[in-house]
Design an enzyme around this catalytic site. Structure first.
Site, PDB file in Angstrom:
ATOM      1  N   HIS A 254       0.946  -1.127  -0.199  1.00 30.24           N
ATOM      2  CA  HIS A 254       0.231   0.350  -0.240  1.00 30.24           C
ATOM      3  C   HIS A 254       0.976   0.874   0.164  1.00 30.24           C
ATOM      4  O   HIS A 254       1.875   1.284   0.513  1.00 30.24           O
ATOM      5  CB  HIS A 254      -0.427   0.060   1.058  1.00 30.24           C
ATOM      6  CG  HIS A 254      -2.253   1.173   1.424  1.00 30.24           C
ATOM      7  ND1 HIS A 254      -1.730   2.402   1.697  1.00 30.24           N
ATOM      8  CD2 HIS A 254      -3.297   0.291   0.699  1.00 30.24           C
ATOM      9  CE1 HIS A 254      -2.839   3.419   1.298  1.00 30.24           C
ATOM     10  NE2 HIS A 254      -3.966   2.572   0.755  1.00 30.24           N
TER      11      HIS A 254
ATOM     12  N   GLU B 144      -4.607   1.354  -6.842  1.00 34.36           N
ATOM     13  CA  GLU B 144      -4.426   2.924  -6.079  1.00 34.36           C
ATOM     14  C   GLU B 144      -4.006   3.931  -6.633  1.00 34.36           C
ATOM     15  O   GLU B 144      -2.462   4.117  -6.012  1.00 34.36           O
ATOM     16  CB  GLU B 144      -4.526   2.189  -4.030  1.00 34.36           C
ATOM     17  CG  GLU B 144      -5.264   1.311  -5.036  1.00 34.36           C
ATOM     18  CD  GLU B 144      -5.946   1.454  -3.124  1.00 34.36           C
ATOM     19  OE1 GLU B 144      -7.321   1.194  -2.611  1.00 34.36           O
ATOM     20  OE2 GLU B 144      -4.968   1.221  -2.198  1.00 34.36           O
TER      21      GLU B 144
END
Ligand code: PEP
Length: 262
Positions: A101, A173
């Protein structure tokens, strides 16, 4: 609804990030466990490590909801103060593990190399890696997002066999789209990047592709359906908009609508 080439299920999941006590986690899971989740979707929830086991215990055995961990170390055990291993998060109830992430890449020294090591360790521990990739705003503005994320994903998959790649989840993302200061990417911005990720995944998996390609970054009830129109986008990875069980269930209903399963 998406076209006839829609790949089922449509994945819909959330990471709770650094939110929720054990009691709050339990209440959320009990709420979604008593709701009837629609067909055609694959729901998942990624609690903080501290509430993973409680979430597992609150989830009925027959629930379709998969639990995940937000991170784990690649090493099997030993001197890793503050870390947990893949085996430990699996033992606490995780079936998938989020890796790479952007918050971890930016603030916790995650690199392409550690992402690849973690993907390897996740597969070895019987967990599904959920590999997050995404470009910073300057790369986006320079029109170089495709090259950037394609390189991230090739690095992340570099220690897996082609067969193993077919079991992996990939989330696109963009960093500029994530969090309270982010702006959601438009479907037009997402489509070419996800298309390239699908192409790379097919290439390195010997033609099969990865298990699912998700989009994440300021997804909410207003934009979810449009983001799912893209044939290469197999689902959505959501933060804030799914931090309440009500929000999660509304997004699950939108995903089911996109899946087109009556
Ligand atoms: C994320 O951080 O992965 C994310 C998708 O967050 P949000 O939906 O809150 O932008």
């Amino acid at each position: 609804m998406r076209g006839t080439d829609v790949k089922l299920p449509v994945w819909i999941g959330t990471s709770w990030k650094m939110t929720k006590t054990i009691a709050e986690a339990r209440a959320y899971i009990e709420h979604i466990a008593t709701a009837e989740l629609p067909a055609g979707i694959q729901p998942f929830v990624i609690p903080a490590h501290t509430s993973l086991a409680a979430a597992r215990d609150a989830l009925p055995a027959e629930s379709p909801v998969l639990l995940g961990a937000q991170n784990a170390h690649w090493g099997p055990e030993g001197a890793g103060t503050g870390e947990v291993s893949m085996r430990m998060v699996g033992d606490a109830g995780a079936r998938l593990v989020e890796i790479g992430h952007s918050e971890r890449r930016q603030h916790h020294a995650e690199t392409d190399e550690t992402v690849a090591l973690k993907a390897r360790a996740a597969v070895d521990a019987g967990l599904m890696p959920l590999i997050c990739v995404g470009e910073p705003v300057d790369v986006h503005e320079a029109g170089e997002a495709i090259e950037f994320v394609s390189s991230q994903v090739r690095a992340a998959l570099g220690r897996l066999s082609s067969t193993e790649v077919s079991g992996v989840l990939i989330a696109y993302e963009p960093i500029w789209a994530i969090g309270e200061h982010g702006r959601p990417a438009t479907p037009t911005e997402v489509a070419p990047v996800v298309s390239e990720l699908a192409r790379v995944a097919r290439e390195v998996s010997g033609g099969v592709g990865c298990r699912a390609l998700l989009y994440g970054g300021s997804v909410d009830e207003a934009n979810a359906a449009d983001l799912l129109l893209d044939a290469n986008t197999d689902g959505l990875f959501v933060g804030r908009a799914a931090w309440t069980p009500e929000g999660f269930l509304r997004l699950a209903a939108i995903a089911a609508e996109a899946a087109g399963v009556p």
